[in-house]
Every structure is written in structure tokens, then in C-alpha cells.
Design a protein around this motif. Sequence first.
Motif, PDB file in Angstrom:
ATOM      1  N   GLY A  77      31.647  75.728  19.842  1.00 12.49           N
ATOM      2  CA  GLY A  77      31.420  76.065  18.521  1.00 12.49           C
ATOM      3  C   GLY A  77      31.603  75.084  17.677  1.00 12.49           C
ATOM      4  O   GLY A  77      30.703  74.210  17.504  1.00 12.49           O
ATOM      5  N   GLY A  79      34.847  73.302  18.126  1.00 13.34           N
ATOM      6  CA  GLY A  79      35.877  72.485  18.836  1.00 13.34           C
ATOM      7  C   GLY A  79      37.126  72.581  18.155  1.00 13.34           C
ATOM      8  O   GLY A  79      37.956  71.293  18.039  1.00 13.34           O
ATOM      9  N   ASN A  82      42.982  74.801  20.760  1.00 17.04           N
ATOM     10  CA  ASN A  82      43.893  73.822  21.095  1.00 17.04           C
ATOM     11  C   ASN A  82      44.336  73.669  22.265  1.00 17.04           C
ATOM     12  O   ASN A  82      45.236  73.020  22.751  1.00 17.04           O
ATOM     13  N   ALA A 144      35.875  76.825  11.952  1.00 19.11           N
ATOM     14  CA  ALA A 144      35.626  77.670  13.099  1.00 19.11           C
ATOM     15  C   ALA A 144      34.529  78.522  13.076  1.00 19.11           C
ATOM     16  O   ALA A 144      34.209  79.017  12.207  1.00 19.11           O
ATOM     17  N   THR A 145      34.037  78.637  14.455  1.00 20.54           N
ATOM     18  CA  THR A 145      32.888  79.618  14.452  1.00 20.54           C
ATOM     19  C   THR A 145      33.319  81.098  15.013  1.00 20.54           C
ATOM     20  O   THR A 145      34.405  81.049  15.742  1.00 20.54           O
ATOM     21  N   GLY A 148      33.307  80.974  19.034  1.00 25.82           N
ATOM     22  CA  GLY A 148      34.454  80.262  19.411  1.00 25.82           C
ATOM     23  C   GLY A 148      35.495  81.109  19.209  1.00 25.82           C
ATOM     24  O   GLY A 148      36.468  81.284  20.107  1.00 25.82           O
TER      25      GLY A 148
HETATM   26  P1  FAD Z   1      35.728  76.157  20.072  1.00 25.65           P
HETATM   27  O1  FAD Z   1      36.887  75.341  20.086  1.00 25.65           O
HETATM   28  O2  FAD Z   1      34.215  75.207  19.884  1.00 25.65           O
HETATM   29  O3  FAD Z   1      35.397  77.150  21.344  1.00 25.65           O
HETATM   30  C1  FAD Z   1      36.485  77.860  21.932  1.00 25.65           C
HETATM   31  C2  FAD Z   1      36.310  78.350  23.282  1.00 25.65           C
HETATM   32  O4  FAD Z   1      35.261  79.404  23.081  1.00 25.65           O
HETATM   33  C3  FAD Z   1      35.761  77.244  24.261  1.00 25.65           C
HETATM   34  O5  FAD Z   1      36.086  77.563  25.656  1.00 25.65           O
HETATM   35  C4  FAD Z   1      34.330  77.315  23.996  1.00 25.65           C
HETATM   36  O6  FAD Z   1      33.388  76.862  25.327  1.00 25.65           O
HETATM   37  C5  FAD Z   1      34.019  78.762  24.077  1.00 25.65           C
HETATM   38  N1  FAD Z   1      32.674  79.277  23.347  1.00 25.65           N
HETATM   39  C6  FAD Z   1      32.659  78.859  22.008  1.00 25.65           C
HETATM   40  N2  FAD Z   1      31.376  79.403  21.580  1.00 25.65           N
HETATM   41  C7  FAD Z   1      31.054  80.325  22.679  1.00 25.65           C
HETATM   42  C8  FAD Z   1      29.923  81.220  22.914  1.00 25.65           C
HETATM   43  N3  FAD Z   1      28.948  81.341  22.004  1.00 25.65           N
HETATM   44  N4  FAD Z   1      29.971  81.638  24.069  1.00 25.65           N
HETATM   45  C9  FAD Z   1      30.806  81.406  25.053  1.00 25.65           C
HETATM   46  N5  FAD Z   1      31.725  80.723  24.774  1.00 25.65           N
HETATM   47  C10 FAD Z   1      32.009  80.110  23.850  1.00 25.65           C
HETATM   48  N6  FAD Z   1      42.897  80.528  17.114  1.00 25.65           N
HETATM   49  C11 FAD Z   1      43.257  81.971  16.718  1.00 25.65           C
HETATM   50  O7  FAD Z   1      42.869  82.613  17.350  1.00 25.65           O
HETATM   51  N7  FAD Z   1      44.136  82.124  15.507  1.00 25.65           N
HETATM   52  C12 FAD Z   1      44.378  81.314  14.703  1.00 25.65           C
HETATM   53  O8  FAD Z   1      45.004  81.890  13.660  1.00 25.65           O
HETATM   54  C13 FAD Z   1      44.444  80.013  14.945  1.00 25.65           C
HETATM   55  N8  FAD Z   1      44.854  79.175  14.155  1.00 25.65           N
HETATM   56  C14 FAD Z   1      44.452  77.772  14.202  1.00 25.65           C
HETATM   57  C15 FAD Z   1      44.888  76.877  13.383  1.00 25.65           C
HETATM   58  C16 FAD Z   1      44.518  75.477  13.663  1.00 25.65           C
HETATM   59  C17 FAD Z   1      45.201  74.541  12.552  1.00 25.65           C
HETATM   60  C18 FAD Z   1      43.981  75.046  14.735  1.00 25.65           C
HETATM   61  C19 FAD Z   1      43.811  73.756  15.202  1.00 25.65           C
HETATM   62  C20 FAD Z   1      43.563  76.001  15.709  1.00 25.65           C
HETATM   63  C21 FAD Z   1      43.629  77.457  15.460  1.00 25.65           C
HETATM   64  N9  FAD Z   1      43.224  78.315  16.291  1.00 25.65           N
HETATM   65  C22 FAD Z   1      43.575  79.578  16.102  1.00 25.65           C
HETATM   66  C23 FAD Z   1      42.338  78.120  17.354  1.00 25.65           C
HETATM   67  C24 FAD Z   1      40.751  77.820  17.094  1.00 25.65           C
HETATM   68  O9  FAD Z   1      41.013  77.443  15.807  1.00 25.65           O
HETATM   69  C25 FAD Z   1      40.057  79.338  17.086  1.00 25.65           C
HETATM   70  O10 FAD Z   1      40.419  80.152  18.249  1.00 25.65           O
HETATM   71  C26 FAD Z   1      38.775  79.242  16.745  1.00 25.65           C
HETATM   72  O11 FAD Z   1      38.246  80.439  16.182  1.00 25.65           O
HETATM   73  C27 FAD Z   1      37.763  78.607  17.574  1.00 25.65           C
HETATM   74  O12 FAD Z   1      36.646  78.373  17.093  1.00 25.65           O
HETATM   75  P2  FAD Z   1      35.631  77.065  17.413  1.00 25.65           P
HETATM   76  O13 FAD Z   1      34.307  77.472  16.796  1.00 25.65           O
HETATM   77  O14 FAD Z   1      36.256  76.046  17.039  1.00 25.65           O
HETATM   78  O15 FAD Z   1      35.715  77.245  19.112  1.00 25.65           O
END
Ligand code: FAD
Length: 466
Positions: A77, A79, A82, A144-145, A148
Motif C-alpha cells: 500500500g 509501506g 511495522n 496509509a491505504t 494495507g
Molecule cells: P502496507 O504497510 O503497505 O501493507 C501492509 C500489509 O498489507 C503488507 O503485508 C502488504 O503486503 C499487505 N497489503 C497491502 N495492500 C494489500 C492488498 N490490496 N491486498 C493484499 N495485501 C495487501 N496499524 C493499525 O492497525 N492501527 C494503528 O493505529 C496503527 N498506527 C500506526 C502508527 C504508526 C506511526 C505506524 C508507523 C504504523 C501504524 N500502524 C497501525 C501500522 C500501519 O500503519 C497500518 O496498519 C496501515 O493501515 C497499513 O497501511 P499501508 O498502506 O501502509 O500498508
Amino acid sequence: MTPNIDAAIAALSHLDIDTKPASVKSKSRDLFWYSPVLKARLDHLVADFAVSPRTEAEVIEVLKVCYAHDVPVTTRGTGTGNYGQAVPLAGGCILHLNKMDAIREIHPGRAIVEPGCLLKDIDGACKADSGQELRMFSSTWATATIGGFVAGGSGGVGSVHWGALRDVGNIIRLRVVTMEAEPRVLEIAGEDLHRVSHAYGTNGIITEIEIPLAPAYDWVGLFLTFDNFTEALRYSYALAASDGLLLKLVTVFEAPIAHDYFQRVKPHVTPGQVVVALMVAPHAMPGFETFTKAWPNAEVIYRSDRSDWPRDPGLVFEYGWNHTTLRALKVDPSITYLQVGYGTDDPIGLIERVRAKFSPEVLQHIEVTRQGGRIGMGGLSLVKFTTEERLDEIVRIHEEMGAPNFNPHRYTLEEGGRQAVDARQLEFKRDADPKGLLNPGKMIAWDDPDWGYDRMYAWPGIKSAA
Ligand code: FAD
């Protein structure tokens, strides 16, 4: 199975493909480096190329080509995960879904969106369309997406009211493409949602999401101080349990987290003060004030609708969830964190016992959530990192004390979860990814069904540093 990378690149060259080493490297990383353990193991990993499909038909084309040439595919998404979820352990292709960001339909109570939509853009569009918003979002809302969040996240801002993302009703439907010679497109709902939600993209690619909405509010962000940690916990529990008050965030920070790590809050608190962060619906503010009057030691030091702070602290939720760790890391790079479940039976008692054992090496940052209709508490505790051995020992002692860890120092689904095989996810992987090419190395059950979880799993296929 030896991947034929050159053949795959040639076959996909008419798409939006990236083979530039520097940008492929940046697309191969997520925020795994919050963990010194993962940093030591994942820092060198890089894919061979990245491709950004614009449509589901292009996703199918990428999967078909990669399947034919035995190329591993790791979906991305933006990235912000964590756990190293989006890091390609075996190289290959990064399937970057940032270009699939259309909001297709908005209806009363639900929206249909593409996976690459940013959470904040969904909220913006739903609010403008019909005064609605997402029920919950990760605190990385701005970056974030939704894909993800569904595939890699667990809950967040809103979970105090709506529970976890995987609770029944919090995802309505997913459209998923399989990794086969002829990829299939499946519509997944009901019980089957558990097969692909929070599966790190190991068993299918989500190309469309139907997600429930709630009425949108101009949430009031607040900071309160307490002099006593247990009283702050009791207040937070009782507030969250007040059924008539609509809340989106209830977070507690042990002292001196707010003073030492929240730079814009620091001038307003002493090192010894415990801080509670809240998001309250505007119409619930009179009720909130009535409730809080009964707690004479609670002092409201900030509310976003009436702030007189010379330096605005920004969005209150960007202090909670894993933003707490981010803020602490910026001040003290030796800090890392845990994700702890304190449950619903006696969370305050358990937190107190854990705190007595570890403070100040481990500082309590508590998120209050709804779990199965009851108030529960989880910790994203801050840890002063010394060695991997000590970190493992801290995790072990937590578990012995009855506080399970969703270990953020592990890159597999099982170790970051409940250390157990998810039979539904495994079964779906067998069906949807027969060659095991989707995000390889992240599902222990696929590679080593008899793994005993007595030590950190090290996937044998992981690329070694050059
Ligand atoms: P990515 O990191 O790009 O992907 C996450 C996972 O999903 C990967 O394994 C990827 O391969 C998979 N993926 C992505 N898109 C698809 C798709 N379309 N189909 C199949 N697989 C897919 N998480 C929480 O749950 N709650 C929080 O409150 C939270 N707070 C955070 C705060 C900070 C400061 C940080 C750094 C992280 C936090 N996170 C949290 C973790 C993360 O930010 C979230 O889970 C976020 O929603 C992930 O979205 P992303 O687009 O970055 O996904």
C-alpha cells in the motif's frame, strides 16, 4: 523454482514498471525499523522490480506473468506497517497499489473503494458526500491505504467504540484476485473474510473493499492530566464504559511519556504527570464534562475546540497508537515497543502488576478498546532496548503473567499474532496461491507446519545480504 525476473520484466514492460535500484529499494521497505530485531534481519532486502497497476485487469496480468515465471509478489500500500509485512524476503516483484485509488460508491452506511485509497481521502470524500466517515482507522490515517489497513492492520482510532477491524461487521466485502496460471476474481464476505483480512497479502490480492461508515463529527481532541496512573486508568475505563458518550479515542500515557516525548505537550505538564488523550463527539461534550466533574483530580489541559496553546499540538490521535512510539523514537532512538493484550477481565489489575515489574524500563502506553461488547485494554508499551535477549525475556515474562504479546519483533503472521496456525488462512493459501509466491516467508504454517514457536522463526528462503 528459479524465478525468471528478466522474462517477467519484459512481459510487463508496457505497464507502469520501475526497475531503478534506488526507487525499487525504497518501495521494498516499510517501517520495520521501529524494531531493532527486524532492522538487523530485514534492512538489506530489496525486490527486483516494482509495478503499479491501474486496474484490476492489470493486477491479473501481473499475477499471471509472475506465476508463469515463478516470480514472488509482495503487495504494497504505502509501506507504513511495522512488522516488515511489506518487505520482499525473497526479492521478486513489488505490486504497488498506489494507483488504484478510486472511491467507487458511497451509500448510507457504506463505501466501495479501491485498495490504494488513503484513509484520509476516504474520510474526506465520505464527509463531503453525505456527512459520513470510516468507523476506525490506523493512526497513520494521513499516509496509509485502506488495502494495507485491511491486510496488515488490526484496528485503531475508533476501536474504543467499534472494536477491532476483524470483528464481525467492520468489513463488509472484499474482492480478491488469486495467484494462479489463470487468476480468479473472488467476492468474499461473511465468515470467509477471515481468510484474507490481516493475511499480509499472502493468499490473495484485494482489489476492492466495501467498508462500513459512521456519521462524521468534528471530533474534539483533549488532553487531561492526572497525578496517579491507576486513577487515570480507572477514569479511562469508566469513561469508555459510559454508554451514552460517543468517543473515538481513549489513550493513557504513563509518566513521563508526555513530558519527555511530546514536544508540544511538554510545556503544559510536569515529568510526574500521567496524560490521557481523548476524542469526544461535539454533542457528547456536555455529558463528558458532567462525567469528568466526578473526578476532581482530572484536569483538562487542552481541548481542540477552545485551545489557547501558543503551539498547536495537531491531531490528538497522532499521539496515540503507534504514533506514541514514533514520537518517543524521535527523542530517544534506543526506544522500541511491545504490543500487549491486557484483555477484559481485570485489565487494570494486570497492567498494574506488569508495571510494578518493569517500570521504568517498560513504560505503559494504554489504548482502551471495545472487545466482544466489553471494555478492554491493550498496551503499545515503550521499551528501553538493551539486547535482543532481554527483549525476548520481557515478552516471555509478560506472557507468563497472562498478558499475551502480538510480537512486533517478528515478521511472520503467526508470531505477530497468537503464535498459532490460522487454518482458514492456510487453507485459502493452498487454494489461491498453489506455488506459494505471494509474500513468501510470512506464513510459517505454509513452510513448516510443525514449527514449535520456541524461538524466532528464520525463513530459510530469505535473501542474504550481498
Ligand atoms: P502496507 O504497510 O503497505 O501493507 C501492509 C500489509 O498489507 C503488507 O503485508 C502488504 O503486503 C499487505 N497489503 C497491502 N495492500 C494489500 C492488498 N490490496 N491486498 C493484499 N495485501 C495487501 N496499524 C493499525 O492497525 N492501527 C494503528 O493505529 C496503527 N498506527 C500506526 C502508527 C504508526 C506511526 C505506524 C508507523 C504504523 C501504524 N500502524 C497501525 C501500522 C500501519 O500503519 C497500518 O496498519 C496501515 O493501515 C497499513 O497501511 P499501508 O498502506 O501502509 O500498508
